[in-house]
Scaffold this active site. Structure first.
Site, PDB file in Angstrom:
ATOM      1  N   SER A  91       0.835  -1.202   0.000  1.00 55.05           N
ATOM      2  CA  SER A  91       0.000   0.000   0.000  1.00 55.05           C
ATOM      3  C   SER A  91       0.874   1.259   0.000  1.00 55.05           C
ATOM      4  O   SER A  91       1.607   1.497  -0.957  1.00 55.05           O
ATOM      5  CB  SER A  91      -0.962  -0.057   1.191  1.00 55.05           C
ATOM      6  OG  SER A  91      -2.023   0.850   1.034  1.00 55.05           O
ATOM      7  N   ASP A 143      -9.673  -5.068  -5.090  1.00 54.30           N
ATOM      8  CA  ASP A 143      -9.096  -3.968  -4.311  1.00 54.30           C
ATOM      9  C   ASP A 143      -9.427  -2.624  -4.958  1.00 54.30           C
ATOM     10  O   ASP A 143      -9.328  -2.463  -6.178  1.00 54.30           O
ATOM     11  CB  ASP A 143      -7.579  -4.163  -4.250  1.00 54.30           C
ATOM     12  CG  ASP A 143      -6.859  -3.115  -3.414  1.00 54.30           C
ATOM     13  OD1 ASP A 143      -7.529  -2.362  -2.685  1.00 54.30           O
ATOM     14  OD2 ASP A 143      -5.625  -3.063  -3.502  1.00 54.30           O
ATOM     15  N   HIS A 157      -7.693  -5.619  -0.476  1.00 54.22           N
ATOM     16  CA  HIS A 157      -6.594  -4.842   0.084  1.00 54.22           C
ATOM     17  C   HIS A 157      -6.225  -5.409   1.462  1.00 54.22           C
ATOM     18  O   HIS A 157      -7.092  -5.830   2.220  1.00 54.22           O
ATOM     19  CB  HIS A 157      -7.037  -3.385   0.229  1.00 54.22           C
ATOM     20  CG  HIS A 157      -5.906  -2.410   0.340  1.00 54.22           C
ATOM     21  ND1 HIS A 157      -5.187  -1.978  -0.742  1.00 54.22           N
ATOM     22  CD2 HIS A 157      -5.371  -1.784   1.418  1.00 54.22           C
ATOM     23  CE1 HIS A 157      -4.259  -1.125  -0.344  1.00 54.22           C
ATOM     24  NE2 HIS A 157      -4.343  -0.999   0.962  1.00 54.22           N
TER      25      HIS A 157
END
Length: 316
Positions: free
Chosen positions: A161, A257, A287
């Site tokens: 991320s 995601d 995610h």
């Protein structure tokens, strides 16, 4: 979202139950949010591989203090290759403690050292504070990696991320300095490379019930950036960058995601620049799904894929 992998769905439901012990997230201060997030994530960092040696240090590599944790998977006195891993959390949350098991898994599966990095969090530390310090760490390792039993000629960078973002941004900085040769590979797990989330992505994967929705992502970007002008800066939003000369890259992309579109667009940008890039989409994944490694075969497969890629590129 009925295509979610059953084990990932269990992971998400357990986190939702654990969050119920705290007040609504938006009512908490940033300090309180971090305490809560650490507690909710704690169960997922338990268990997993035992390291031969773990070293923790807080020091200033040249641009401000960092806490790092060095995971050595085997007893070996010769310098070992290493992955410098940068945790996710929207630039705002999490730490090397929330990602402790994930980093141990990479070390054990890949046979390389992992250096976990605790960078200063936003909004207290706006862009480019964290980037400056991670760049400083990489330059410090160029000259001092041997102190930690690491071979400075066999380094990779990676993260999930926000950590994927910071890995690419650091390599952009190193390229400007003529030091990109320091990094032999980049591992990006569901990287967030732009402040823009499309309407299509929000409609398909967002909404209040999702693990990450557009308003939440916008909040993280508002924490990180100094103002709207930073949205046009490739070192803040690497999807805007040009990537000639970059090392081989591996992009792990959860199918369901919100920011999968960022990784897919990054894949195209890297190919256009002639970069050796692998992009793997994991069906039914969301995610943060790698954190479900203790219960999810899909997460374990993605970790093994990333570890194998890094090991090949740095000679582990």
């Amino acid at each position: 979202m009925d295509r979610i992998d059953p084990d990932i769905a269990r992971f998400v439901e357990q986190m939702r139950q654990d969050w119920k012990q705290f007040p609504p997230f938006e009512t908490l201060s940033f300090a309180e949010q971090r305490v809560a997030a650490e507690k909710v994530r704690a169960r997922w960092a338990l268990g997993g591989p035992v390291m031969a040696r773990t070293l923790e240090r807080s020091f200033d590599p040249g641009a401000g203090e960092l806490r790092v944790r060095v995971y050595q998977p085997v007893n070996d006195d010769s310098p070992l290759p290493a992955l410098i891993y940068i945790h996710g959390g929207g630039f705002t949350l999490f730490s090397i403690d929330t990602h402790d098991r994930l980093m141990r898994e990479y070390a054990a599966r890949g046979g390389f050292v992992v250096v976990g990095v605790d960078y200063p969090l936003s909004p207290e530390a706006k862009y480019p504070t964290a980037l400056n310090r991670i760049e400083g760490l990489m330059l410090w390792l160029r000259d001092n990696a041997g102190r930690w039993g690491i071979d400075p000629d066999r380094l990779a960078m990676g993260g999930d991320s926000a950590g994927g973002n910071l890995s690419f941004a650091t390599c952009l900085r190193l390229r400007e300095r003529g030091e990109l040769g320091l990094v032999k590979a980049i591992l990006s797990n569901y990287g967030g490379f732009s402040a823009t989330i499309s309407d299509e992505a929000e409609a398909r994967f967002g909404g209040p019930a999702s693990i990450l929705h557009r308003e939440e992502a916008r909040g993280y970007w508002a924490n990180y950036l100094r103002g709207p002008e930073d949205e046009d800066d490739p070192e803040a939003c690497p999807l805007l960058a040009e990537f000639s000369g970059f090392p081989p890259c591996f992009l792990a992309v959860p199918e369901l995601d919100l920011v999968a579109e960022h990784s897919l667009a990054m894949h195209e940008r890297l190919k256009q620049a002639g970069v050796d890039v692998e992009c793997v989409v994991y069906p039914g994944a969301l995610h943060s799904f790698l954190e479900a490694m203790s219960i999810s075969a899909l997460a374990r497969r993605a970790i093994a894929d990333g570890a194998a890629f890094v090991a090949r590129r740095i000679g582990a």
